[in-house]
Design a protein around this motif. Structure first.
Motif, PDB file in Angstrom:
ATOM      1  N   ASN A   1       0.814  -1.221   0.000  1.00 57.53           N
ATOM      2  CA  ASN A   1       0.000   0.000   0.000  1.00 57.53           C
ATOM      3  C   ASN A   1       0.844   1.266   0.000  1.00 57.53           C
ATOM      4  OD1 ASN A   1      -2.870  -0.722   0.014  1.00 57.53           O
ATOM      5  ND2 ASN A   1      -2.358  -1.825   1.886  1.00 57.53           N
TER       6      ASN A   1
ATOM      7  N   ILE B   1       1.207   2.579  -3.568  1.00 54.68           N
ATOM      8  CA  ILE B   1      -0.022   3.172  -4.084  1.00 54.68           C
ATOM      9  C   ILE B   1      -0.355   4.463  -3.349  1.00 54.68           C
ATOM     10  CG2 ILE B   1      -2.513   2.802  -4.374  1.00 54.68           C
ATOM     11  CD1 ILE B   1      -1.905  -0.144  -4.847  1.00 54.68           C
TER      12      ILE B   1
ATOM     13  N   LYS C   1      -6.748   5.488  -7.339  1.00 53.28           N
ATOM     14  CA  LYS C   1      -6.011   4.723  -6.332  1.00 53.28           C
ATOM     15  C   LYS C   1      -6.727   3.405  -6.016  1.00 53.28           C
ATOM     16  CE  LYS C   1      -3.384   7.993  -3.492  1.00 53.28           C
ATOM     17  NZ  LYS C   1      -3.222   8.504  -2.108  1.00 53.28           N
TER      18      LYS C   1
ATOM     19  N   TYR D   1      -6.264   0.914  -8.768  1.00 49.89           N
ATOM     20  CA  TYR D   1      -4.934   0.300  -8.712  1.00 49.89           C
ATOM     21  C   TYR D   1      -4.901  -0.803  -7.657  1.00 49.89           C
ATOM     22  CZ  TYR D   1      -2.582   3.718 -11.746  1.00 49.89           C
ATOM     23  OH  TYR D   1      -2.178   4.473 -12.816  1.00 49.89           O
ATOM     24  N   ARG D   2      -5.463  -0.516  -6.492  1.00 46.20           N
ATOM     25  CA  ARG D   2      -5.486  -1.511  -5.413  1.00 46.20           C
ATOM     26  C   ARG D   2      -6.240  -2.763  -5.855  1.00 46.20           C
ATOM     27  NH1 ARG D   2      -6.102   3.182  -2.023  1.00 46.20           N
ATOM     28  NH2 ARG D   2      -4.262   3.434  -0.685  1.00 46.20           N
TER      29      ARG D   2
ATOM     30  N   LEU E   1       4.639   0.095  -8.886  1.00 45.85           N
ATOM     31  CA  LEU E   1       3.570  -0.355  -8.005  1.00 45.85           C
ATOM     32  C   LEU E   1       3.670  -1.841  -7.664  1.00 45.85           C
ATOM     33  CD1 LEU E   1       0.501   1.600  -9.449  1.00 45.85           C
ATOM     34  CD2 LEU E   1       2.122   2.269  -7.671  1.00 45.85           C
TER      35      LEU E   1
END
Length: 323
Positions: free
Chosen positions: A181, A184, A252, A255-256, A282
């Protein structure tokens, strides 16, 4: 003689859901899905059930009965292959060692013999399938799984589908890759980009993702050829005082979700919101361990104990400390 290859080990968070029966206000029985309050005990029970079936198959001498047991033990995948689990170690208080076995009866390679290519099945007799192995270790006290990535084998996350489908104790199992994390979190939401660099394998799961049109980049890939091994998307635009770059292709949270659900398929994911050379990787997390492996040149196999030890050792020195 031995040759050397490299395999990556990934780590996953596991979550179990069970079915709970209750009586409603009208006196009728109904079931609902809830999170398991004792996942450690439940996961041991699940693998005890798998191991018992495994032992029943190995000790059955009647071919017909053994085939019937095998049919109940395995699960058919969406590609028409067969998946089952072999438990190598199940001891209370210790990590659970097991193999995911993916059997392919329509993917036999060619072999070279005396300078000529021959289809492999021409040299075999009886019924058979090509078995690809993926080594996995579950750490019940943390409900974390470590697993090697075998491109030709089952994805480690397939254990969730198998247990959800086969176990009488688990209603649903969740298996998601651990993500960094911190990487990100460095992204500034809404700030223009100078670089977006994505490489992703063209697997069945990615084909399904493309059809779902869930992320912006999937729309770009829908018209691309299907018979390729990888997709690569690279967007660049130099940022200056007059040129602000381009709009973010993902948020965000997206992306996670992408990294969490498709970590095994992503080969590269870098972005920059400033100078292109100052990009954020990432995927540059500490929860991926690359292992050099010696392959027996005759048997073409990986030493299972070595792989299990690598998964457990990296968990103890890095994953267990940081998470």
């Amino acid at each position: 003689m031995e040759s050397e290859i490299k395999r990556k080990i990934y780590y996953y968070d596991l979550m179990l859901s069970v079915r709970q029966d209750e009586i409603n206000s009208k006196g009728r029985k109904r079931s609902k899905c809830i999170y398991c309050d004792n996942p450690q005990r439940t996961i041991y029970k699940v693998f005890e059930e798998i191991k018992k079936k495994q032992e029943e198959i190995s000790t059955e001498t009647n071919d017909k009965k053994r085939n019937e047991l095998q049919d109940k033990f395995q699960m058919q995948t969406s590609q028409g292959f067969y998946l089952y689990v072999l438990v190598d170690r199940l001891e209370m208080g210790a990590p659970i060692r097991f193999k995911l076995v993916l059997c392919k009866d329509n993917s036999f390679p060619f072999v070279q013999k005396n300078g000529k290519l021959e289809y492999l099945i021409e040299n075999l007799q009886g019924e058979f399938a090509l078995a690809e192995i993926t080594h996995c270790v579950i750490f019940p006290d943390k409900m974390i799984m470590g697993a090697e990535f075998n491109f030709s084998g089952a994805r480690p996350s397939a254990i969730a589908n198998y247990i959800s489908y086969k176990s009488s104790d688990v209603y649903y199992m969740d298996c998601h890759g651990k993500i960094n994390n911190e990487s990100i979190d460095k992204i500034v939401e809404g700030s223009p980009y100078s670089l977006f660099d994505l490489k992703i394998k063209n697997t069945e799961r990615i084909k399904e993702l493309i059809e779902s049109n869930k992320f912006a980049f999937t729309a770009w890939l829908r018209k691309m050829p299907e018979d390729i091994s990888d997709y690569e998307i690279i967007l660049r635009k130099r940022k200056t005082s007059k040129n602000r770059g381009f709009e973010p292709p993902l948020t965000k949270d997206e992306y996670r979700e992408l990294v969490k659900n498709y970590r095994e398929e992503i080969g590269r994911l870098k972005i920059s919101q400033g100078i292109m050379s100052d990009s954020i990787d990432l995927l540059n997390d500490k929860l991926v361990h690359t292992v050099p492996l010696s392959i027996n040149s005759i048997k073409k196999t990986i030493d299972s104990d070595f792989m299990y030890n690598e998964i457990e050792n990296f968990f103890e020195v890095r994953v267990n400390i940081e998470y």
